[in-house]
Design a protein around this motif. Structure first.
Motif, PDB file in Angstrom:
ATOM      1  N   GLY A  69      -6.545  47.607  31.489  1.00  0.00           N
ATOM      2  CA  GLY A  69      -7.999  47.963  31.874  1.00  0.00           C
ATOM      3  C   GLY A  69      -8.145  48.726  33.143  1.00  0.00           C
ATOM      4  N   SER A  70      -9.358  49.054  33.449  1.00  0.00           N
ATOM      5  CA  SER A  70      -9.656  49.493  34.917  1.00  0.00           C
ATOM      6  C   SER A  70     -10.490  48.419  35.624  1.00  0.00           C
ATOM      7  N   PRO A  71      -9.705  47.912  36.868  1.00  0.00           N
ATOM      8  CA  PRO A  71     -10.639  46.972  37.772  1.00  0.00           C
ATOM      9  C   PRO A  71     -12.076  47.391  37.921  1.00  0.00           C
ATOM     10  N   SER A  72     -12.290  48.649  38.241  1.00  0.00           N
ATOM     11  CA  SER A  72     -13.502  49.195  38.368  1.00  0.00           C
ATOM     12  C   SER A  72     -14.736  48.932  37.474  1.00  0.00           C
ATOM     13  N   ASP A  73     -14.028  49.028  36.115  1.00  0.00           N
ATOM     14  CA  ASP A  73     -14.960  48.904  35.212  1.00  0.00           C
ATOM     15  C   ASP A  73     -15.354  47.352  34.805  1.00  0.00           C
ATOM     16  N   VAL A  74     -14.611  46.626  35.263  1.00  0.00           N
ATOM     17  CA  VAL A  74     -14.922  44.976  35.360  1.00  0.00           C
ATOM     18  C   VAL A  74     -15.278  44.392  36.417  1.00  0.00           C
ATOM     19  N   LEU A  75     -15.535  45.034  37.575  1.00  0.00           N
ATOM     20  CA  LEU A  75     -16.044  44.624  38.812  1.00  0.00           C
ATOM     21  C   LEU A  75     -17.171  43.749  38.818  1.00  0.00           C
ATOM     22  N   PRO A  76     -18.287  44.110  38.147  1.00  0.00           N
ATOM     23  CA  PRO A  76     -19.563  43.454  38.037  1.00  0.00           C
ATOM     24  C   PRO A  76     -19.124  42.082  37.252  1.00  0.00           C
ATOM     25  N   ALA A  77     -18.177  42.177  36.520  1.00  0.00           N
ATOM     26  CA  ALA A  77     -18.008  40.619  35.811  1.00  0.00           C
ATOM     27  C   ALA A  77     -17.223  39.972  36.695  1.00  0.00           C
ATOM     28  N   ALA A  78     -16.266  40.609  37.582  1.00  0.00           N
ATOM     29  CA  ALA A  78     -15.627  40.003  38.485  1.00  0.00           C
ATOM     30  C   ALA A  78     -16.463  39.074  39.376  1.00  0.00           C
ATOM     31  N   ILE A 131     -22.063  40.517  33.719  1.00  0.00           N
ATOM     32  CA  ILE A 131     -21.131  40.947  32.145  1.00  0.00           C
ATOM     33  C   ILE A 131     -21.633  42.086  31.854  1.00  0.00           C
ATOM     34  N   VAL A 132     -23.048  41.887  31.477  1.00  0.00           N
ATOM     35  CA  VAL A 132     -23.658  43.082  30.451  1.00  0.00           C
ATOM     36  C   VAL A 132     -23.504  44.439  31.378  1.00  0.00           C
ATOM     37  N   GLU A 133     -23.572  44.157  32.611  1.00  0.00           N
ATOM     38  CA  GLU A 133     -23.543  45.391  33.497  1.00  0.00           C
ATOM     39  C   GLU A 133     -22.439  46.383  33.196  1.00  0.00           C
ATOM     40  N   CYS A 134     -21.385  45.638  32.759  1.00  0.00           N
ATOM     41  CA  CYS A 134     -20.049  46.366  32.358  1.00  0.00           C
ATOM     42  C   CYS A 134     -20.107  46.992  31.238  1.00  0.00           C
ATOM     43  N   GLY A 135     -21.147  47.151  30.395  1.00  0.00           N
ATOM     44  CA  GLY A 135     -21.337  47.747  29.267  1.00  0.00           C
ATOM     45  C   GLY A 135     -21.692  49.306  29.481  1.00  0.00           C
ATOM     46  N   ALA A 136     -21.849  49.576  30.672  1.00  0.00           N
ATOM     47  CA  ALA A 136     -21.661  51.131  30.863  1.00  0.00           C
ATOM     48  C   ALA A 136     -20.580  51.798  30.769  1.00  0.00           C
ATOM     49  N   ALA A 137     -19.295  50.815  31.056  1.00  0.00           N
ATOM     50  CA  ALA A 137     -17.900  51.569  30.643  1.00  0.00           C
ATOM     51  C   ALA A 137     -17.043  51.026  29.677  1.00  0.00           C
ATOM     52  N   VAL A 138     -17.654  49.749  29.281  1.00  0.00           N
ATOM     53  CA  VAL A 138     -16.841  48.813  28.275  1.00  0.00           C
ATOM     54  C   VAL A 138     -17.624  48.879  26.885  1.00  0.00           C
ATOM     55  N   PRO A 139     -16.869  48.932  25.660  1.00  0.00           N
ATOM     56  CA  PRO A 139     -17.470  49.007  24.515  1.00  0.00           C
ATOM     57  C   PRO A 139     -18.205  47.851  24.366  1.00  0.00           C
ATOM     58  N   PRO A 140     -19.560  47.908  23.733  1.00  0.00           N
ATOM     59  CA  PRO A 140     -20.399  46.882  23.490  1.00  0.00           C
ATOM     60  C   PRO A 140     -19.595  45.487  22.869  1.00  0.00           C
ATOM     61  N   GLY A 141     -18.733  45.597  21.921  1.00  0.00           N
ATOM     62  CA  GLY A 141     -18.134  44.457  21.095  1.00  0.00           C
ATOM     63  C   GLY A 141     -17.305  43.621  22.529  1.00  0.00           C
ATOM     64  N   HIS A 142     -16.672  44.291  23.377  1.00  0.00           N
ATOM     65  CA  HIS A 142     -15.985  43.692  24.141  1.00  0.00           C
ATOM     66  C   HIS A 142     -16.937  42.949  25.116  1.00  0.00           C
ATOM     67  N   VAL A 143     -18.041  43.561  25.532  1.00  0.00           N
ATOM     68  CA  VAL A 143     -18.923  42.846  26.367  1.00  0.00           C
ATOM     69  C   VAL A 143     -19.644  41.391  25.750  1.00  0.00           C
TER      70      VAL A 143
END
Length: 339
Positions: A69-78, A131-143
């Motif tokens: 995965g891309s760290p920038s895509d999961v930054l809000p969740a981190a 975590i929900v904020e990551c939905g801009a770059a990550v598929p909804p099911g993964h969120v």
């Protein structure tokens, strides 16, 4: 009983903080939590900044990257993993009546208990929003899966906290339930930070579950490490009073191992020390002597190392990468700094 050379921020963690991921996290914390006249946000900022080791959000970023995965895509969740962690610290300081956190007045002391409760709750809700904020770059099911993983960990954390409260001052019950308590209270959040990172990074269920197990074993090792710091480091190094656990009557692993190995007379005295919260003349020195006598600190270290090894075993499923190396390094750091 202080180990020579112990530092609160050892070289490995310093290097991690200066890494690209570390700089990214620190910059984003500063951007999202500026100085403000808003009282709620201001107290949250006090709790969050200056940031600590950022170990948990770092693990989220590297778990995501280790599975492709891309760290920038999961930054809000981190960032959200740190929000939840700090929320638990704020609430812990209320429960334990601790006055210091990271070398300065704890949030309940600085702002009062009612405000501390509200700020802790605010950070918990903000963690889920992140975590929900990551939905801009990550598929909804993964969120959705990541939200479920964090919710499960949160429930476990609460059960662990409740169990710890029930064990206060009771070494017999502590001996029976300590391991389950730390698995829930500390292992669950470490499990979540890796599980959330892996899920948002696109890992298949089997690989994500392996990283979750890595996190849980690492969390258990981390809690044992924290138990040990009262006996191998100074308050200036840990940022909290050396007698905090005794003051709270908390049955930490070194105390439990000492209780198990002690004579009947020493067992009765150790229970008495816990009941009076280590406040009697010479209590702290007597406990230190007992721990030395029965080699309890080394026994705790061995258990800590065992969980770190089990964590490392879960990483063999990962493809070689810089992020896999970081996750490996964290497990090695966890045990080396109390050696």
């Amino acid at each position: 009983m202080t180990v020579t050379g112990f530092t609160r921020f050892p070289p490995f963690i310093d290097d991690l903080a200066r890494s690209e991921s570390g700089r990214l996290l620190h910059a984003e914390f500063a951007r999202r939590w500026p100085e403000t006249a808003d009282q709620l946000v201001g107290i949250a900022r006090y709790a969050l900044l200056p940031a600590g080791k950022l170990l948990r959000p770092m693990m989220t970023l590297h778990a995501a990257e280790a599975v492709g995965g891309s760290p920038s895509d999961v930054l809000p969740a981190a960032l959200g993993m740190e929000y939840l962690h700090v929320a638990t610290l704020v609430h812990d300081d209320i429960i334990d009546a601790d006055t210091l956190r990271r070398g300065r007045p704890a949030v309940p002391v600085a702002f009062g208990i009612p405000s501390a409760i509200v700020v802790g709750d605010h950070l918990i809700f903000t963690a889920f929003q992140s975590i929900v904020e990551c939905g801009a770059a990550v598929p909804p099911g993964h969120v959705a899966a990541a939200v479920a993983a964090l919710a499960e960990a949160g429930r476990d954390l609460c059960r662990g906290q409740m169990l710890e409260t029930q064990l206060v001052g009771d070494l017999d019950a502590g001996a029976r339930h300590y391991r389950e308590m730390i698995r829930l209270k500390t292992g669950a959040l470490f499990r979540a930070v890796c599980h959330v990172g892996a899920l948002l990074g696109g890992a298949d269920p089997q690989l994500a579950a392996g990283l979750a197990r890595y996190g849980e074993h690492l969390g258990i090792a981390f809690q044992i490490r924290d138990d040990l710091l009262s006996y191998v480091a100074t308050p200036e190094q840990t940022g909290k009073p050396a007698t905090s656990d005794l003051n709270n009557g908390r049955p930490t692993l070194p105390l439990l191992l000492a209780y198990d190995a002690a004579t009947d007379t020493s067992r009765v005295e150790l229970m008495a020390v816990l009941h009076r919260r280590g406040a009697g003349p010479g209590d702290v020195e007597w406990v230190a002597g007992l721990l030395d006598e029965v080699d309890a600190v080394q026994g705790a270290r061995r258990q800590m190392a065992g969980h770190a090894e089990r964590a490392l075993a879960e990483l063999t499923a990962l493809a070689p990468s810089a992020s896999a190396d970081v996750l490996t390094g964290i497990a090695h750091w966890m045990t080396s700094e109390t050696a």
